[in-house]
Scaffold this active site. Structure first.
Site, PDB file in Angstrom:
ATOM      1  N   ASP A  49       0.861  -1.187   0.000  1.00  0.00           N
ATOM      2  CA  ASP A  49       0.000   0.000   0.000  1.00  0.00           C
ATOM      3  C   ASP A  49       0.895   1.233   0.000  1.00  0.00           C
ATOM      4  O   ASP A  49       2.035   1.157  -0.455  1.00  0.00           O
ATOM      5  CB  ASP A  49      -0.953  -0.029   1.204  1.00  0.00           C
ATOM      6  CG  ASP A  49      -2.297   0.632   0.909  1.00  0.00           C
ATOM      7  OD1 ASP A  49      -2.292   1.841   0.609  1.00  0.00           O
ATOM      8  OD2 ASP A  49      -3.340  -0.038   0.974  1.00  0.00           O
TER       9      ASP A  49
ATOM     10  N   HIS B 216       2.197   2.040  -3.173  1.00  0.00           N
ATOM     11  CA  HIS B 216       1.285   2.998  -3.797  1.00  0.00           C
ATOM     12  C   HIS B 216       1.823   4.419  -3.742  1.00  0.00           C
ATOM     13  O   HIS B 216       1.077   5.376  -3.933  1.00  0.00           O
ATOM     14  CB  HIS B 216      -0.091   2.927  -3.129  1.00  0.00           C
ATOM     15  CG  HIS B 216      -0.789   1.624  -3.335  1.00  0.00           C
ATOM     16  ND1 HIS B 216      -2.045   1.361  -2.844  1.00  0.00           N
ATOM     17  CD2 HIS B 216      -0.405   0.486  -3.998  1.00  0.00           C
ATOM     18  CE1 HIS B 216      -2.414   0.124  -3.175  1.00  0.00           C
ATOM     19  NE2 HIS B 216      -1.423  -0.421  -3.872  1.00  0.00           N
TER      20      HIS B 216
END
Length: 393
Positions: free
Chosen positions: A206, A229
């Site tokens: 993430d 991310h």
């Protein structure tokens, strides 16, 4: 002579007592001496302002909180492997430090969250309601803290959370989790001011770093991100209690094969909050999918989000303003390298693009896309900047 000897002995005694007190106040409390009872070692160090030492070997540790206030600064030295229990856990933390002024977490050791045993239970992406899996290391109400040199691997949930404190520095740490591990954000901040994150390597499933509501005056320098991310501000606007984000500087960082590069994401929500005074400077993109992105229609794909805000028709009441992208360069793995998708009800204000040079990794030309954004540009602009697209008033 006798009188002088007496006074000399008194001075020696005072000196020795002083030294003993000093040694005690700076005492080292090895958890092995306490039968590997971490809390007992912590209580002793907290009473006197000493050091908890975790060395030599592997330690299985259940959910635990080290609490203050302490008499003086406390050092927590890890030169071993600390392992979480296997399986699902939805506790608010695995290891927590709370209510401490003057905390130093250091060492060449590792915190192993045993995430692979828990990730199959993560259903937050699809469920209308869910409880996130446990973060590895949580610092709350911590002031004047330094975390350096440690490693965090395979957290069940977030790797590290820092909330409700002030003056926290994270230096030279390593965070690792597979690219497909769910919600394993590297470092998350919230309701905290004066944070410094530098000289670190973060690869997760993430956000490498997620800057949450209420974060003010945070500087991120020389962080290598990937997989993951990217470095994100947000999500902002999910809750009515969300506070403003202000004073963010991300500089001299590198994104390698990340889903996003530098990002601001806000929910399609009714809550009025702002993100302002943000600078992304000297950022290198190596095949980042969305190198520069503002996403004010973020919903995370979660059913819960869509259920909460289904009547808003894609509008966000979060004001994004005074954001600078300076010297962002490298390659994009998608055609749209600059994507500024702002809110029709709260258009982005004061967006600056200065010396942007982003090429399409596969060849050809990258493009820009803007919606509801007031943008100015200077210097090199590759791709060419999009025209301002503002809603009709």
């Amino acid at each position: 002579m006798g009188s002088n000897l007496f006074y000399f002995n008194v001075l020696v005694l005072v000196f020795v007592v002083s030294c003993i007190n000093q040694v005690w106040s700076q005492g080292v409390f090895d958890v092995k001496a306490f039968g590997a009872a971490f809390l007992n070692a912590w209580k002793q160090a907290c009473r006197s302002g000493g050091t908890v030492l975790v060395a030599d070997g592997t330690y299985l540790v259940n959910t635990i909180q080290f609490s203050g206030p302490c008499k003086g600064g406390v050092t927590f030295t890890v030169n071993a492997v600390i392992v979480a229990p296997k399986g699902k856990s939805t506790a608010n933390y695995w290891i927590s430090f709370h209510g401490i002024t003057g905390l130093n977490i250091q060492g060449n050791g590792t915190f192993d969250g045993k995430g692979p045993s828990a990730w199959p239970y993560n259903n937050c992406h699809d469920a209308s309601s869910c409880q996130p899996l446990s973060p590895t290391l949580v610092l709350t109400n911590v002031y004047q803290a330094l975390v350096h040199n440690i490693r965090l691997v395979d957290s069940k949930g977030f790797q590290m959370k820092i909330e409700e404190g002030e003056n926290v520095t994270i230096n030279n740490i390593t965070i690792k989790a597979p690219a497909d591990s769910p919600n394993t954000d590297g470092i998350h901040t919230g309701n905290i001011k004066y944070v410094n994150i530098l000289n670190s390597n973060i690869g997760t499933g993430d956000d490498c770093i997620s800057i949450g509501p209420g974060t003010t005056n945070i500087t991120i320098t020389r962080v290598n991100c990937g997989p993951g991310h990217g470095i994100s501000i947000g999500s902002i606007g999910l809750r009515s209690t969300d506070q403003n984000v202000k004073g963010v500087k991300v500089q001299s960082c590198k994104m390698r094969s990340t889903q996003n590069g530098v990002r601001i994401k806000t929910y399609t929500s009714p809550y009025q909050v702002s993100v302002s005074d943000v600078t992304f400077q000297d950022i290198i993109m190596d095949k980042a999918q969305n190198p520069i992105i503002i996403d004010q229609k973020y919903c995370g794909g979660s059913k819960r989000c869509k259920a909460l805000f289904s009547t808003l028709q894609g509008t966000s009441n979060v004001q994004v303003k005074d954001v600078k992208f300076i010297g962002v360069r490298g390659t994009s793995s998608s055609e749209i390298a600059v994507n500024l998708d702002c809110s029709s009800s709260k258009p982005c204000q004061g967006i600056e693009l200065d010396n942007i040079n982003l090429s399409l990794a596969s060849g050809g030309k990258a493009t820009s896309s803007c919606s509801n954004a007031r943008v100015s540009s200077s210097g090199t602009q590759n791709p060419p900047p999009c025209q301002n697209r503002m809603p009709l008033m």
